[in-house]
Design a protein around this motif. Structure first.
Motif, PDB file in Angstrom:
ATOM      1  N   ALA A  60     -20.790  13.764  18.523  1.00 53.39           N
ATOM      2  CA  ALA A  60     -19.684  13.249  19.327  1.00 53.39           C
ATOM      3  C   ALA A  60     -18.385  13.915  18.895  1.00 53.39           C
ATOM      4  CB  ALA A  60     -19.559  11.725  19.181  1.00 53.39           C
ATOM      5  N   VAL A  61     -17.416  13.872  19.793  1.00 51.11           N
ATOM      6  CA  VAL A  61     -16.038  14.248  19.485  1.00 51.11           C
ATOM      7  C   VAL A  61     -15.177  13.033  19.802  1.00 51.11           C
ATOM      8  CG1 VAL A  61     -14.107  15.755  20.041  1.00 51.11           C
ATOM      9  CG2 VAL A  61     -16.434  16.686  19.990  1.00 51.11           C
ATOM     10  N   VAL A  62     -14.404  12.588  18.820  1.00 51.87           N
ATOM     11  CA  VAL A  62     -13.581  11.394  18.994  1.00 51.87           C
ATOM     12  C   VAL A  62     -12.151  11.671  18.541  1.00 51.87           C
ATOM     13  CG1 VAL A  62     -15.542   9.854  18.662  1.00 51.87           C
ATOM     14  CG2 VAL A  62     -14.145  10.489  16.695  1.00 51.87           C
ATOM     15  N   ARG A  63     -11.251  10.840  19.003  1.00 51.24           N
ATOM     16  CA  ARG A  63      -9.865  10.842  18.516  1.00 51.24           C
ATOM     17  C   ARG A  63      -9.575   9.520  17.846  1.00 51.24           C
ATOM     18  NH1 ARG A  63      -6.261  14.712  19.713  1.00 51.24           N
ATOM     19  NH2 ARG A  63      -6.834  16.302  21.249  1.00 51.24           N
ATOM     20  N   LEU A  64      -8.930   9.596  16.687  1.00 55.87           N
ATOM     21  CA  LEU A  64      -8.478   8.411  15.953  1.00 55.87           C
ATOM     22  C   LEU A  64      -7.041   8.692  15.556  1.00 55.87           C
ATOM     23  CD1 LEU A  64     -11.660   9.121  14.583  1.00 55.87           C
ATOM     24  CD2 LEU A  64     -11.354   6.657  14.361  1.00 55.87           C
ATOM     25  N   GLY A  65      -6.112   7.914  16.077  1.00 60.25           N
ATOM     26  CA  GLY A  65      -4.711   8.244  15.861  1.00 60.25           C
ATOM     27  C   GLY A  65      -4.420   9.603  16.460  1.00 60.25           C
ATOM     28  N   GLY A  66      -3.793  10.464  15.679  1.00 66.58           N
ATOM     29  CA  GLY A  66      -3.499  11.812  16.153  1.00 66.58           C
ATOM     30  C   GLY A  66      -4.531  12.828  15.736  1.00 66.58           C
ATOM     31  N   ALA A  67      -5.656  12.363  15.184  1.00 62.49           N
ATOM     32  CA  ALA A  67      -6.691  13.261  14.667  1.00 62.49           C
ATOM     33  C   ALA A  67      -7.824  13.407  15.669  1.00 62.49           C
ATOM     34  CB  ALA A  67      -7.227  12.737  13.341  1.00 62.49           C
ATOM     35  N   ARG A  68      -8.343  14.628  15.744  1.00 55.11           N
ATOM     36  CA  ARG A  68      -9.509  14.920  16.598  1.00 55.11           C
ATOM     37  C   ARG A  68     -10.643  15.335  15.675  1.00 55.11           C
ATOM     38  NH1 ARG A  68     -11.078  19.561  19.890  1.00 55.11           N
ATOM     39  NH2 ARG A  68     -12.187  18.836  21.760  1.00 55.11           N
ATOM     40  N   LEU A  69     -11.789  14.656  15.818  1.00 51.36           N
ATOM     41  CA  LEU A  69     -12.847  14.776  14.822  1.00 51.36           C
ATOM     42  C   LEU A  69     -14.209  14.905  15.479  1.00 51.36           C
ATOM     43  CD1 LEU A  69     -13.510  14.528  11.711  1.00 51.36           C
ATOM     44  CD2 LEU A  69     -13.764  12.075  12.121  1.00 51.36           C
ATOM     45  N   ALA A 108     -31.998  11.309  20.699  1.00 51.86           N
ATOM     46  CA  ALA A 108     -31.698  12.234  19.598  1.00 51.86           C
ATOM     47  C   ALA A 108     -32.793  12.177  18.538  1.00 51.86           C
ATOM     48  CB  ALA A 108     -30.345  11.903  18.982  1.00 51.86           C
ATOM     49  N   ALA A 109     -33.933  11.549  18.893  1.00 49.56           N
ATOM     50  CA  ALA A 109     -35.073  11.412  17.985  1.00 49.56           C
ATOM     51  C   ALA A 109     -34.769  10.562  16.755  1.00 49.56           C
ATOM     52  CB  ALA A 109     -35.611  12.773  17.561  1.00 49.56           C
ATOM     53  N   GLY A 110     -33.831   9.621  16.893  1.00 51.70           N
ATOM     54  CA  GLY A 110     -33.570   8.680  15.797  1.00 51.70           C
ATOM     55  C   GLY A 110     -32.150   8.549  15.329  1.00 51.70           C
ATOM     56  N   PRO A 111     -31.399   9.639  15.128  1.00 47.44           N
ATOM     57  CA  PRO A 111     -29.992   9.488  14.755  1.00 47.44           C
ATOM     58  C   PRO A 111     -29.191   8.774  15.860  1.00 47.44           C
ATOM     59  CG  PRO A 111     -30.749  11.680  14.189  1.00 47.44           C
ATOM     60  CD  PRO A 111     -31.839  11.038  14.999  1.00 47.44           C
ATOM     61  N   LEU A 112     -28.286   7.908  15.429  1.00 49.21           N
ATOM     62  CA  LEU A 112     -27.497   7.074  16.333  1.00 49.21           C
ATOM     63  C   LEU A 112     -26.072   7.037  15.818  1.00 49.21           C
ATOM     64  CD1 LEU A 112     -27.538   4.748  18.617  1.00 49.21           C
ATOM     65  CD2 LEU A 112     -27.899   3.178  16.694  1.00 49.21           C
ATOM     66  N   LEU A 113     -25.112   6.953  16.713  1.00 48.69           N
ATOM     67  CA  LEU A 113     -23.701   6.818  16.338  1.00 48.69           C
ATOM     68  C   LEU A 113     -23.156   5.506  16.876  1.00 48.69           C
ATOM     69  CD1 LEU A 113     -22.411  10.429  17.126  1.00 48.69           C
ATOM     70  CD2 LEU A 113     -22.762   9.438  14.851  1.00 48.69           C
ATOM     71  N   LEU A 114     -22.509   4.745  15.998  1.00 51.72           N
ATOM     72  CA  LEU A 114     -21.769   3.543  16.378  1.00 51.72           C
ATOM     73  C   LEU A 114     -20.299   3.772  16.047  1.00 51.72           C
ATOM     74  CD1 LEU A 114     -24.086   0.790  14.790  1.00 51.72           C
ATOM     75  CD2 LEU A 114     -24.271   1.834  17.065  1.00 51.72           C
ATOM     76  N   CYS A 115     -19.414   3.059  16.732  1.00 49.13           N
ATOM     77  CA  CYS A 115     -17.983   3.206  16.432  1.00 49.13           C
ATOM     78  C   CYS A 115     -17.245   1.913  16.723  1.00 49.13           C
ATOM     79  CB  CYS A 115     -17.362   4.361  17.216  1.00 49.13           C
ATOM     80  SG  CYS A 115     -17.262   4.105  19.002  1.00 49.13           S
ATOM     81  N   SER A 116     -16.064   1.808  16.136  1.00 49.44           N
ATOM     82  CA  SER A 116     -15.177   0.691  16.442  1.00 49.44           C
ATOM     83  C   SER A 116     -14.366   1.044  17.685  1.00 49.44           C
ATOM     84  CB  SER A 116     -14.240   0.424  15.265  1.00 49.44           C
ATOM     85  OG  SER A 116     -13.273   1.463  15.165  1.00 49.44           O
ATOM     86  N   LEU A 117     -13.645   0.066  18.184  1.00 51.95           N
ATOM     87  CA  LEU A 117     -12.809   0.315  19.366  1.00 51.95           C
ATOM     88  C   LEU A 117     -11.594   1.159  19.037  1.00 51.95           C
ATOM     89  CD1 LEU A 117     -13.008  -3.157  21.127  1.00 51.95           C
ATOM     90  CD2 LEU A 117     -14.336  -1.094  21.589  1.00 51.95           C
ATOM     91  N   ARG A 118     -11.407   1.463  17.772  1.00 49.65           N
ATOM     92  CA  ARG A 118     -10.311   2.346  17.384  1.00 49.65           C
ATOM     93  C   ARG A 118     -10.540   3.765  17.887  1.00 49.65           C
ATOM     94  NH1 ARG A 118      -9.015   4.723  11.436  1.00 49.65           N
ATOM     95  NH2 ARG A 118      -6.900   5.465  11.836  1.00 49.65           N
ATOM     96  N   ALA A 119     -11.796   4.166  18.031  1.00 43.84           N
ATOM     97  CA  ALA A 119     -12.131   5.542  18.409  1.00 43.84           C
ATOM     98  C   ALA A 119     -12.026   5.733  19.917  1.00 43.84           C
ATOM     99  CB  ALA A 119     -13.535   5.879  17.937  1.00 43.84           C
ATOM    100  N   THR A 120     -11.356   6.796  20.305  1.00 41.63           N
ATOM    101  CA  THR A 120     -11.336   7.224  21.697  1.00 41.63           C
ATOM    102  C   THR A 120     -12.338   8.365  21.840  1.00 41.63           C
ATOM    103  OG1 THR A 120      -9.003   6.632  21.960  1.00 41.63           O
ATOM    104  CG2 THR A 120      -9.924   8.189  23.550  1.00 41.63           C
ATOM    105  N   VAL A 121     -13.307   8.186  22.712  1.00 43.10           N
ATOM    106  CA  VAL A 121     -14.416   9.128  22.809  1.00 43.10           C
ATOM    107  C   VAL A 121     -14.095  10.217  23.821  1.00 43.10           C
ATOM    108  CG1 VAL A 121     -16.886   9.388  23.247  1.00 43.10           C
ATOM    109  CG2 VAL A 121     -16.000   7.264  22.254  1.00 43.10           C
ATOM    110  N   GLU A 122     -14.211  11.460  23.384  1.00 42.99           N
ATOM    111  CA  GLU A 122     -14.038  12.603  24.278  1.00 42.99           C
ATOM    112  C   GLU A 122     -15.363  13.107  24.823  1.00 42.99           C
ATOM    113  OE1 GLU A 122     -11.868  15.936  22.881  1.00 42.99           O
ATOM    114  OE2 GLU A 122     -10.032  14.819  22.501  1.00 42.99           O
ATOM    115  N   HIS A 123     -16.383  13.114  23.954  1.00 42.96           N
ATOM    116  CA  HIS A 123     -17.624  13.776  24.354  1.00 42.96           C
ATOM    117  C   HIS A 123     -18.755  13.316  23.442  1.00 42.96           C
ATOM    118  CE1 HIS A 123     -20.296  16.998  25.712  1.00 42.96           C
ATOM    119  NE2 HIS A 123     -20.518  17.321  24.462  1.00 42.96           N
ATOM    120  N   THR A 124     -19.941  13.154  23.995  1.00 42.58           N
ATOM    121  CA  THR A 124     -21.136  12.898  23.190  1.00 42.58           C
ATOM    122  C   THR A 124     -22.256  13.810  23.670  1.00 42.58           C
ATOM    123  OG1 THR A 124     -22.028  11.144  24.609  1.00 42.58           O
ATOM    124  CG2 THR A 124     -20.505  10.473  22.863  1.00 42.58           C
ATOM    125  N   GLU A 125     -23.132  14.172  22.767  1.00 41.54           N
ATOM    126  CA  GLU A 125     -24.290  14.986  23.134  1.00 41.54           C
ATOM    127  C   GLU A 125     -25.410  14.729  22.125  1.00 41.54           C
ATOM    128  OE1 GLU A 125     -25.608  19.622  24.050  1.00 41.54           O
ATOM    129  OE2 GLU A 125     -23.566  19.172  23.368  1.00 41.54           O
TER     130      GLU A 125
END
Length: 247
Positions: free
Chosen positions: A116-125, A81-98
């Motif tokens: 990325a698209v993630v779910r945390l609890g009942g939220a999709r973000l 991605a030419a430098g930008p990076l995403l990290l997450c805790s195990l709380r996040a359920t990953v749907e998609h990354t690009e």
């Protein structure tokens, strides 16, 4: 309000999620990596939008090491991605990354987006980490491309966080905030300037969000070890606490 008084990450009874999001330019891990990891851990983020992650020799190993030291995992981005990076805790359920490379202007650095698209609890973000150009003209165009990418994530809510290389009121910043909320302007907390770390005098880093995301607090964290903040990298981090409705 110190960082210890901020709302903790949690899922509400209605399924909405209180989420901690950190934006941090890490200057290719050229400074004190252990101090950097201590700052990240102290913020207890669910999601970290990193800028200037390592892009060259063994970059995946460097990203994985930072994630492990920070009690997180790599979500996406980096050199691809030419430098930008995403990290997450195990709380996040990953749907998609690009990872998205933005158009290259001859003579300037290549820029990109980690998404990325993630779910945390009942939220999709949807989540985007960005680092905009030093060139005003290119930066303005990239702001438009970021908004286009938000629209294609396919999520009801999205976060855009990163180093905008511009102060509030600038053309790119204004273009972004015509459609996105500026977290620190909406729910100011902590301190405001983000650069340079030892003696910050300007705000060029931000956490932004689509309408419907509720900012509970957003700013440069207070109450952290000042020596760590000054030696970790040349930027200060921006921490946002948001509530994302269930969907």
């Amino acid at each position: 309000m110190a960082i210890s008084e901020l709302p903790n990450s949690r899922t509400e009874p209605d399924g909405s999620a209180v989420v901690r999001i950190l934006s941090y330019n890490v200057r290719s891990l050229r400074d004190d990596e252990d101090a950097l990891a201590r700052v990240i851990r102290a913020c207890a983020p669910d999601l970290v939008c990193v800028q200037e992650a390592p892009r060259f020799f063994r970059w995946r190993k460097h990203a994985a090491r930072l994630a492990a030291k920070s009690d997180l995992v790599v979500l996406g981005g980096g050199a691809t991605a030419a430098g930008p990076l995403l990290l997450c805790s195990l709380r996040a359920t990953v749907e998609h990354t690009e990872d998205v490379l933005l158009p290259l202007t001859p003579g300037l650095h290549r820029r990109g987006l980690a998404t990325a698209v993630v779910r945390l609890g009942g939220a999709r973000l949807g989540v985007i980490s960005c680092h905009l150009s030093l060139s005003e003209r290119e930066r303005y165009a990239q702001a438009g491309l970021v908004l286009d990418r938000v629209a294609t994530l396919g999520t009801p809510y999205a976060i855009v966080a990163g180093d905008l290389n511009e102060r509030p009121g600038g053309p790119a910043w204004t273009r972004l905030t015509k459609e996105l909320q500026d977290g620190h302007a909406t729910a100011p907390w902590g301190t405001t300037p983000t650069f340079p770390a030892p003696a910050p005098d300007r705000r060029i880093d931000a956490v932004l969000a689509t309408p419907g995301v509720e900012f509970l607090a957003c700013g440069v964290p207070t109450g952290l070890d000042r020596a760590d903040l000054h030696t970790a990298t040349d930027h200060l981090p921006v921490l946002a606490v948001v509530r994302v409705p269930a969907c």
